[in-house]
Design a protein around this motif. Structure first.
Motif, mmCIF file in Angstrom:
data_model
loop_
_atom_site.group_PDB
_atom_site.id
_atom_site.type_symbol
_atom_site.label_atom_id
_atom_site.label_comp_id
_atom_site.label_asym_id
_atom_site.label_seq_id
_atom_site.Cartn_x
_atom_site.Cartn_y
_atom_site.Cartn_z
ATOM 1 N N GLU A 112 0.727 -1.292 0.037
ATOM 2 C CA GLU A 112 -0.066 -0.143 -0.038
ATOM 3 C C GLU A 112 0.909 1.101 0.136
ATOM 4 O O GLU A 112 0.211 2.377 -0.008
ATOM 5 N N ASP A 113 2.359 1.287 -0.125
ATOM 6 C CA ASP A 113 3.164 2.404 -0.170
ATOM 7 C C ASP A 113 3.239 2.762 -1.407
ATOM 8 O O ASP A 113 3.952 3.819 -1.989
ATOM 9 N N SER A 114 2.781 1.793 -2.508
ATOM 10 C CA SER A 114 3.164 2.310 -3.729
ATOM 11 C C SER A 114 2.256 3.394 -4.265
ATOM 12 O O SER A 114 1.057 3.458 -3.892
ATOM 13 N N ALA A 115 2.958 4.339 -4.654
ATOM 14 C CA ALA A 115 2.423 5.566 -4.999
ATOM 15 C C ALA A 115 3.256 6.545 -5.739
ATOM 16 O O ALA A 115 4.311 6.134 -5.810
ATOM 17 N N MET A 116 3.026 7.743 -6.150
ATOM 18 C CA MET A 116 3.691 8.713 -6.656
ATOM 19 C C MET A 116 4.085 9.575 -5.411
ATOM 20 O O MET A 116 3.223 10.035 -4.743
#
Lengths: 113, 112
Positions: free
Chosen positions: B85-89
């Motif tokens: 859930e840390d996947s992000a820009m």
């Protein structure tokens, strides 16, 4: 809590004016912002308005602020295909060194030739 | 024109690994920020940094996250043990006043 809402999509013809609308909840916001994000690029600060102003004009951009209704708009005159991008509305919350930005989801502007 | 630069532009990491996202703010700016945008969601505030210390942090910014200004020019965000859930820009921003914030191009973090 603090929230900023924007419509998600806007499509206009080249040469027309575009109006992107935004509503916010924090009446104590001192500054409100418009950022632009082109595909694959970062968040570019377009303009901002101080809360004691009703209007700010910067070349083709006009920002209108209705503090009573907590409504902010960005008008782009003579819209060009190069204006196609996502436009984010953001408000400041907090005070002093603890200010931060609360963002809308962004309005995707498509300019058709 | 001065700009905020971020590296890398894209990072892929395995779950549980540590990552460090790097930012070079505009020189002579005093305020530094990290924001992130999960795909399809709003940009959200993570942390602000002033005078070599954290000014404010959000609920997201838990013990897995840390920031540092190691050498007076770089500003880093470390995630100790990445989760899916840390996947992000992740966007870095800097400000010379409290009113304007200039953002970098972002680092796309993909945790697999």
């Amino acid at each position: 809590g603090e929230d900023v809402e924007q419509s998600l999509f806007l499509s206009v013809r080249e040469g027309d004016s575009s109006v992107i609308n935004c509503t916010y909840t924090d009446s104590s916001s001192t500054y409100l912002y418009w950022y632009k994000q082109e595909p694959g690029a970062g968040l570019q600060l377009l303009t901002y308005i101080f809360s004691n102003m009703d209007m700010k004009q910067d070349q083709r951009l006009t920002v209108l602020l209705n503090k009573k209704d907590k409504h902010l708009s960005l008008r782009i005159a003579d819209t060009q295909t190069g204006d196609s991008a996502i436009y984010f509305c953001a408000e400041t919350v907090g005070a002093g060194n603890n200010r931060k930005l609360i963002w809308g989801l962004g309005t995707s502007l498509a300019v058709n030739p | 024109e001065p700009e905020v630069t971020q590296t890398p532009s894209h990072q892929v990491t395995q779950m549980g690994q540590e990552v460090i996202l790097r930012c070079v703010p505009i020189s002579n700016h005093l305020y530094f920020y990290w924001y992130r945008q999960i795909l399809g969601q709003k940009v959200e505030f993570l942390v602000s940094f002033y005078n070599n210390e954290i000014s404010e942090k959000s609920e997201i910014f838990d013990d897995q996250f840390s920031v540092e200004r190691p050498d007076g020019s770089n500003f880093t965000l470390k995630i100790r043990s990445t989760k899916l859930e840390d996947s992000a820009m992740y966007f870095c921003a800097s400000s010379g006043s409290r009113y304007e914030a200039f953002f970098g191009q972002g680092t796309r973090l993909t945790v697999v």
